[in-house]
Design a protein around this motif. Structure first.
Motif: not given
Length: 185
Positions: A43-63
């Protein structure tokens, strides 16, 4: 109706509800084939949370399109073997499989990539927060990782800026993850 509730309660007791079936597999978002093969040790010990800093998406097709855009950039512009992240989170509340649980990512540099899962939120979270459903999906993914043996039960969440010189995951998202139970600076 009571039989349905009983069935769900029984499944919860035996741990069968902790599947990762809510993750959108690569073929469903029409990912390009991966050229990556370096495995992660579980099992992995670490999780790194980031953001793409690009466009956001809010629907399945856009995501789905945004996940393809990120993959295109990583593979075709940067020359990587695949999208760099293990998982991508959309403001639609879905998790999109990147390299998944088993393959080393290219999200945080040579020190952290082999020992962490990279989860990125698609969008720029400097001045806005992810949707509640996106945050809930990410937390569910972490629970799933533990229940399936991919993450240690005492895993540590880090913000991308905790391990590299970057503004990622954005000021607003960073403030949120600092309140998560497994966050460690």
């Amino acid at each position: 109706m009571s039989n349905v509730l009983f069935a769900w309660a029984l499944l919860a007791l035996v741990g069968l509800t902790a599947s990762c079936s809510f993750v959108i597999p690569r073929n469903e978002w029409k990912a390009q084939a991966s050229g990556c093969s370096t495995p992660l040790q579980h099992p992995v010990r670490y999780v790194v949370i980031s953001h793409t800093a690009g466009s956001f998406c809010d629907s399945p097709s856009s995501c789905e399109q945004q996940a393809r855009n990120v993959q295109h950039y990583h593979k075709n512009i940067l020359g990587w073997c695949d999208v760099g992240y293990n998982f991508l989170v959309g403001d639609d509340g879905h998790i999109y499989e990147g390299r998944g649980w088993n393959i080393k990512g290219d999200h945080t540099g040579p020190t952290w990539n082999p020992i962490s899962i990279g989860i990125t939120f698609m969008g720029n979270y400097m001045n806005r927060v992810p949707t509640k459903r996106a945050l809930r999906a990410a937390l569910n993914l972490l629970e799933c990782g533990v229940s399936q043996g991919f993450l240690r039960s005492n895993y540590e969440v880090k913000g991308h800026r905790d391990v590299q010189s970057t503004l990622s995951p954005g000021d607003q998202l960073y403030e949120i993850i600092q309140g998560w139970p497994h966050y460690r600076e």
